[in-house]
Design an enzyme around this catalytic site. Structure first.
Site, PDB file in Angstrom:
ATOM      1  N   ASP A   1     -10.429  -6.620  -3.177  1.00  0.00           N
ATOM      2  CA  ASP A   1      -9.066  -6.654  -2.663  1.00  0.00           C
ATOM      3  C   ASP A   1      -8.412  -7.969  -3.100  1.00  0.00           C
ATOM      4  O   ASP A   1      -8.426  -8.289  -4.292  1.00  0.00           O
ATOM      5  CB  ASP A   1      -9.102  -6.477  -1.131  1.00  0.00           C
ATOM      6  CG  ASP A   1      -7.741  -6.358  -0.486  1.00  0.00           C
ATOM      7  OD1 ASP A   1      -7.119  -5.289  -0.602  1.00  0.00           O
ATOM      8  OD2 ASP A   1      -7.294  -7.340   0.147  1.00  0.00           O
TER       9      ASP A   1
ATOM     10  N   TYR B   1       0.439 -12.532   0.808  1.00  0.00           N
ATOM     11  CA  TYR B   1       1.453 -11.573   0.361  1.00  0.00           C
ATOM     12  C   TYR B   1       2.825 -12.242   0.250  1.00  0.00           C
ATOM     13  O   TYR B   1       3.633 -11.863  -0.598  1.00  0.00           O
ATOM     14  CB  TYR B   1       1.525 -10.401   1.326  1.00  0.00           C
ATOM     15  CG  TYR B   1       0.274  -9.563   1.378  1.00  0.00           C
ATOM     16  CD1 TYR B   1       0.111  -8.471   0.526  1.00  0.00           C
ATOM     17  CD2 TYR B   1      -0.751  -9.860   2.274  1.00  0.00           C
ATOM     18  CE1 TYR B   1      -1.044  -7.698   0.569  1.00  0.00           C
ATOM     19  CE2 TYR B   1      -1.909  -9.093   2.317  1.00  0.00           C
ATOM     20  CZ  TYR B   1      -2.046  -8.024   1.464  1.00  0.00           C
ATOM     21  OH  TYR B   1      -3.194  -7.261   1.503  1.00  0.00           O
TER      22      TYR B   1
ATOM     23  N   HIS C   1     -11.248   2.314   0.285  1.00  0.00           N
ATOM     24  CA  HIS C   1     -10.933   0.955  -0.163  1.00  0.00           C
ATOM     25  C   HIS C   1     -12.037  -0.057   0.136  1.00  0.00           C
ATOM     26  O   HIS C   1     -12.335  -0.917  -0.693  1.00  0.00           O
ATOM     27  CB  HIS C   1      -9.630   0.500   0.495  1.00  0.00           C
ATOM     28  CG  HIS C   1      -9.162  -0.849   0.067  1.00  0.00           C
ATOM     29  ND1 HIS C   1      -8.751  -1.132  -1.216  1.00  0.00           N
ATOM     30  CD2 HIS C   1      -9.032  -2.016   0.755  1.00  0.00           C
ATOM     31  CE1 HIS C   1      -8.388  -2.400  -1.304  1.00  0.00           C
ATOM     32  NE2 HIS C   1      -8.552  -2.964  -0.122  1.00  0.00           N
TER      33      HIS C   1
END
Length: 321
Positions: A103, A234, A299
């Site tokens: 990730d 982010y 994921h």
């Protein structure tokens, strides 16, 4: 975890918590969001038993590592800087190390390979392939154009806003919602109905994730006053895009292997399968040895299929011993 040594090391102006076990060639494990060193618990146990020194830090903003207040303190250069200094301190005589990322940790691992290939012997990345710099559009505008304002990366941009909604949901619910997400499509966080269901909808855990394991994550995020540190990664996507302009057109000059689940939301992003399988990925990472797509896996592949991932890591890395 039995036999795991924990310590705090001063790196790059912050105190970084590091978990490690074993002796031998160093493997640096880099976690993603919303995770911790603990996400690598299965890999640490396995690889340390096979003659490797497994090292897994809590990244800046996570767990028992410091979380600077400024949003601008979470660029890719800060994170890579933390890891380079960590390696210099804990393994000063080891010229190159092995790296595993998942990730955001995979993205950081690619940055590490790009900035400091002299530090990396080989990289084994999960979920997120190398994404070359696109000088024509910043990523947030791109995602907003495709998915709209409710897309999670877009919702994360305004400081404090999503944190307030997550606080209302409760840390446990947020952790469970992310870790159990298996829809091969985008995470949407519309106000009042995040993840596509009401905040009080019960979340069943899969066989590979226990309540006890969830509670470990919850305790660490609660102690950290929520998810802000991780979300700040982010919030630097646009800033990273600006800072990465000098690396436009550069490829990754490190031996690599990539593994992704066919139910992973990243694998289903627009154009991602074509990039991975039709030559683009190999062009940008010329020493990419293999791409493995695992069927029926989501994921959080290293937790869902730990034995398979452990074996793939070992089989890849042992050629570099």
């Amino acid at each position: 975890m039995e036999g795991v040594e924990h310590r705090v090391i001063k790196v790059n102006g912050i105190n970084m918590h590091v978990a490690e076990k074993g002796e031998g060639p160093l493997i640096l494990f880099i976690h993603g969001f919303p995770e911790l060193w603990y996400s690598w618990r299965h890999q640490i146990a396995s690889l340390s038993s096979k003659g490797y020194r497994a090292v897994a830090p809590d990244l800046r903003g996570y767990g028992d590592t410091d979380a600077p207040d400024l949003v601008t303190s979470y660029t890719c250069f800060h994170i890579v800087g933390d890891l380079v200094q960590l390696l210099n301190i804990i393994s000063p005589n080891e010229h190159k190390v092995l790296v595993v990322g998942h990730d955001w940790g995979a993205a950081i691992a690619w940055y590490l390979c790009l900035f400091r290939p002299d530090k990396v012997k080989a990289v084994f990345n999960l979920s997120v392939p190398f994404i070359p710099h696109n000088p024509h559009m910043n990523p947030i505008d791109g995602w907003r154009a495709i998915y709209g304002n409710d897309y999670y990366m877009c919702r994360f941009q305004q400081p404090g806003e999503i944190e307030a909604e997550f606080a209302e949901m409760g840390t446990e619910t947020v952790v469970k919602a992310f870790l159990t997400y298996r829809v091969p499509g985008p995470i949407m966080l519309p106000k009042g109905k995040p993840f596509g269901h009401s905040a009080d909808t019960p979340i069943a855990l899969p066989s590979w994730l226990s309540e006890e394991e969830v509670h470990y994550y919850v305790s660490k995020f609660d102690n950290k006053s929520g998810f802000t540190g991780g979300i700040n990664y982010y919030r630097n996507l646009h800033r990273n895009w600006e800072l990465m302009a000098p690396w436009t057109g550069c490829d990754v000059k490190v031996a690599a292997k990539f593994v992704v689940g066919d139910l992973d939301l990243v694998y289903h992003m627009p154009g991602m399968k074509e990039y991975i399988h039709n030559g683009g990925f190999k062009k940008d990472v010329p020493m990419l040895e293999e791409v493995v797509v695992m069927e029926g896996v989501g994921h959080f592949i290293h937790m869902e299929k730990p034995d398979e991932i452990n074996n793939l890591i070992y089989d890849f890395f042992r050629q570099f011993d």
